[in-house]
Scaffold this active site. Sequence first.
Site, PDB file in Angstrom:
ATOM      1  N   GLU A 189     -13.434  -5.936   9.549  1.00 46.08           N
ATOM      2  CA  GLU A 189     -12.055  -5.650   9.974  1.00 46.08           C
ATOM      3  C   GLU A 189     -11.970  -4.270  10.594  1.00 46.08           C
ATOM      4  OE1 GLU A 189      -8.949  -4.665   7.351  1.00 46.08           O
ATOM      5  OE2 GLU A 189     -10.228  -3.650   5.902  1.00 46.08           O
ATOM      6  N   ASN A 235      -9.280  -1.073  10.659  1.00 42.85           N
ATOM      7  CA  ASN A 235      -8.073  -0.452  10.096  1.00 42.85           C
ATOM      8  C   ASN A 235      -7.585   0.583  11.102  1.00 42.85           C
ATOM      9  OD1 ASN A 235      -8.270  -1.511   7.185  1.00 42.85           O
ATOM     10  ND2 ASN A 235     -10.293  -0.676   7.549  1.00 42.85           N
ATOM     11  N   ASP A 274     -14.798  -1.688   9.362  1.00 42.70           N
ATOM     12  CA  ASP A 274     -15.595  -2.124   8.212  1.00 42.70           C
ATOM     13  C   ASP A 274     -16.575  -3.196   8.688  1.00 42.70           C
ATOM     14  OD1 ASP A 274     -13.949  -0.538   6.645  1.00 42.70           O
ATOM     15  OD2 ASP A 274     -12.797  -2.205   5.804  1.00 42.70           O
ATOM     16  N   SER A 318      -6.251  -3.096   1.242  1.00 45.93           N
ATOM     17  CA  SER A 318      -6.602  -2.658  -0.114  1.00 45.93           C
ATOM     18  C   SER A 318      -7.210  -3.759  -0.970  1.00 45.93           C
ATOM     19  CB  SER A 318      -5.374  -2.063  -0.833  1.00 45.93           C
ATOM     20  OG  SER A 318      -5.050  -0.807  -0.274  1.00 45.93           O
ATOM     21  N   GLU A 324       0.814  -1.215   0.000  1.00 44.27           N
ATOM     22  CA  GLU A 324       0.000   0.000   0.000  1.00 44.27           C
ATOM     23  C   GLU A 324       0.850   1.268   0.000  1.00 44.27           C
ATOM     24  OE1 GLU A 324      -4.027  -0.685   2.207  1.00 44.27           O
ATOM     25  OE2 GLU A 324      -2.486  -1.728   3.320  1.00 44.27           O
ATOM     26  N   TYR A 338     -10.228   2.287  -5.616  1.00 40.41           N
ATOM     27  CA  TYR A 338      -9.304   3.345  -6.035  1.00 40.41           C
ATOM     28  C   TYR A 338      -9.458   3.838  -7.468  1.00 40.41           C
ATOM     29  CZ  TYR A 338      -6.987   1.762  -1.789  1.00 40.41           C
ATOM     30  OH  TYR A 338      -6.720   1.404  -0.506  1.00 40.41           O
ATOM     31  N   ARG A 377     -10.884   2.946  11.557  1.00 38.43           N
ATOM     32  CA  ARG A 377     -12.102   2.734  10.758  1.00 38.43           C
ATOM     33  C   ARG A 377     -12.515   1.277  10.856  1.00 38.43           C
ATOM     34  NH1 ARG A 377     -10.954   2.867   5.040  1.00 38.43           N
ATOM     35  NH2 ARG A 377     -11.958   0.849   5.068  1.00 38.43           N
ATOM     36  N   GLY A 417      -7.009   5.116   5.012  1.00 41.37           N
ATOM     37  CA  GLY A 417      -6.603   6.127   4.034  1.00 41.37           C
ATOM     38  C   GLY A 417      -6.996   7.538   4.434  1.00 41.37           C
TER      39      GLY A 417
HETATM   40  N1  LIG Z   1     -17.294 -11.924   4.731  1.00 38.94           N
HETATM   41  C1  LIG Z   1     -17.446 -11.160   3.656  1.00 38.94           C
HETATM   42  N2  LIG Z   1     -18.532 -11.292   2.853  1.00 38.94           N
HETATM   43  C2  LIG Z   1     -18.673 -10.541   1.734  1.00 38.94           C
HETATM   44  N3  LIG Z   1     -17.777  -9.616   1.349  1.00 38.94           N
HETATM   45  C3  LIG Z   1     -16.681  -9.437   2.110  1.00 38.94           C
HETATM   46  C4  LIG Z   1     -16.459 -10.185   3.305  1.00 38.94           C
HETATM   47  N4  LIG Z   1     -15.267  -9.804   3.833  1.00 38.94           N
HETATM   48  C5  LIG Z   1     -14.792  -8.852   3.019  1.00 38.94           C
HETATM   49  N5  LIG Z   1     -15.626  -8.622   1.992  1.00 38.94           N
HETATM   50  C6  LIG Z   1     -15.421  -7.659   0.893  1.00 38.94           C
HETATM   51  O1  LIG Z   1     -14.034  -7.573   0.625  1.00 38.94           O
HETATM   52  C7  LIG Z   1     -13.553  -6.242   0.886  1.00 38.94           C
HETATM   53  C8  LIG Z   1     -12.154  -6.288   1.479  1.00 38.94           C
HETATM   54  O2  LIG Z   1     -12.171  -7.075   2.650  1.00 38.94           O
HETATM   55  P1  LIG Z   1     -11.441  -6.609   3.974  1.00 38.94           P
HETATM   56  O3  LIG Z   1     -11.544  -7.722   4.946  1.00 38.94           O
HETATM   57  O4  LIG Z   1     -11.990  -5.294   4.416  1.00 38.94           O
HETATM   58  O5  LIG Z   1      -9.918  -6.483   3.518  1.00 38.94           O
HETATM   59  P2  LIG Z   1      -8.945  -5.246   3.237  1.00 38.94           P
HETATM   60  O6  LIG Z   1      -8.077  -5.152   4.443  1.00 38.94           O
HETATM   61  O7  LIG Z   1      -8.149  -5.644   2.036  1.00 38.94           O
HETATM   62  O8  LIG Z   1      -9.803  -4.026   3.031  1.00 38.94           O
HETATM   63  C9  LIG Z   1     -14.592  -5.658   1.802  1.00 38.94           C
HETATM   64  O9  LIG Z   1     -14.567  -4.246   1.714  1.00 38.94           O
HETATM   65  C10 LIG Z   1     -15.878  -6.282   1.296  1.00 38.94           C
HETATM   66  O10 LIG Z   1     -16.354  -5.630   0.124  1.00 38.94           O
HETATM   67 MG   LIG Z   2     -11.319  -3.282   4.357  1.00 35.75          MG
END
Ligand SMILES: Nc1ncnc2c1ncn2[C@@H]1O[C@H](COP(=O)(O)OP(=O)(O)O)[C@@H](O)[C@H]1O
Ligand SMILES: [Mg+2]
Length: 301
Positions: free
Chosen positions: A264, A266, A251, A144, A16, A210, A249, A270
């Site tokens: 997750e 963060n 998610d 990302s 990143e 992005y 943040r 960003g």
């Molecule tokens: N359990 C899940 N079910 C459906 N979509 C998911 C799930 N986990 C992650 N995602 C999708 O994948 C994206 C990236 O996952 P995330 O765990 O936030 O990783 P990163 O650290 O790369 O952002 C999320 O923003 C979401 O759109």
């Molecule tokens: Mg994420």
Amino acid sequence: MDFGRVAVLMGGRSAERGISLASGGAVLNALSGQDIDARGVDAGDGLEQFVQGAAFDRVFIAMHGRGGEDGTVQGFLETLGIPFTGSGVMASALAMDKYRSKLLWRAAGLPTPDFMAIGGDYEAAQVVETVGLPLIVKPVREGSSFGISKVTEAGQLAAARELALGYDSEVLAESWIEGREFTAAILDGEALPLIELVTPHEFYDYAAKYTADTTRYLCPVDLGQARERELQALATRAFAVLGASGWGRVDFMLDSRDRPWLVELNTVPGLTDHSLVPMAAQAAGIDFSELARRILATSIH
Ligand SMILES: Nc1ncnc2c1ncn2[C@@H]1O[C@H](COP(=O)(O)OP(=O)(O)O)[C@@H](O)[C@H]1O
Ligand SMILES: [Mg+2]
């Protein structure tokens, strides 16, 4: 408030790096514009100037991913006795690790999709039995959306794991949540207005984050005030359970039955002028300059 000499630490060597340079540049601009003595430092050039000492009074960490968001740089600065923004060593390391974040959330009774680690000796049938199909495969410590893919049949698992292994030695499989995606920006331990992310892509992948011009960000959200408050409270608990502090943040998703699922945390999200935390701050009447100053102030404990 006199912050003294501030280093905005950015770049580094993680996947990143590019996004971090954009975040750091925006922060540097914002701090310099309000008479704060700030200088950009690219961590990729080495950190000798910190060790030599006395160059900086505090550090604004604008590094994402491993080497910046994962506790290592926090430990380095802690050892040198230089105050820095955001979470400390333990929470940074924990939040970087999606597998262990989820273990803790579960232990604390917070909702996060079913999951399991998939090591070299995994059995596809067992993974499918544990988390169901479809599922999502992720590197344990990355960001990302790098290395993430959706799996709809057991036969795709090996390739998905291989892709994730390109980013980390540990890989996670997680139940796929069909529904809506949100994020909660946290500032000074409190949640800012939620943002809903809407993308025509299968999920919020790198391009949706992005480069695509089809991603929409809804803020304010249309959940109703009481529901938004509940979800903000869930996000601040998720933040606190991992020991995070300052800003960050969370998610999460809402499934088709409107149940929330934590995805997750963060700890250094960003900070470009297109990023989500600045967008949520804006909705709360906090412009980018004030946001940068308030995050800088989290370095004062
Ligand atoms: N359990 C899940 N079910 C459906 N979509 C998911 C799930 N986990 C992650 N995602 C999708 O994948 C994206 C990236 O996952 P995330 O765990 O936030 O990783 P990163 O650290 O790369 O952002 C999320 O923003 C979401 O759109
Ligand atoms: Mg994420």
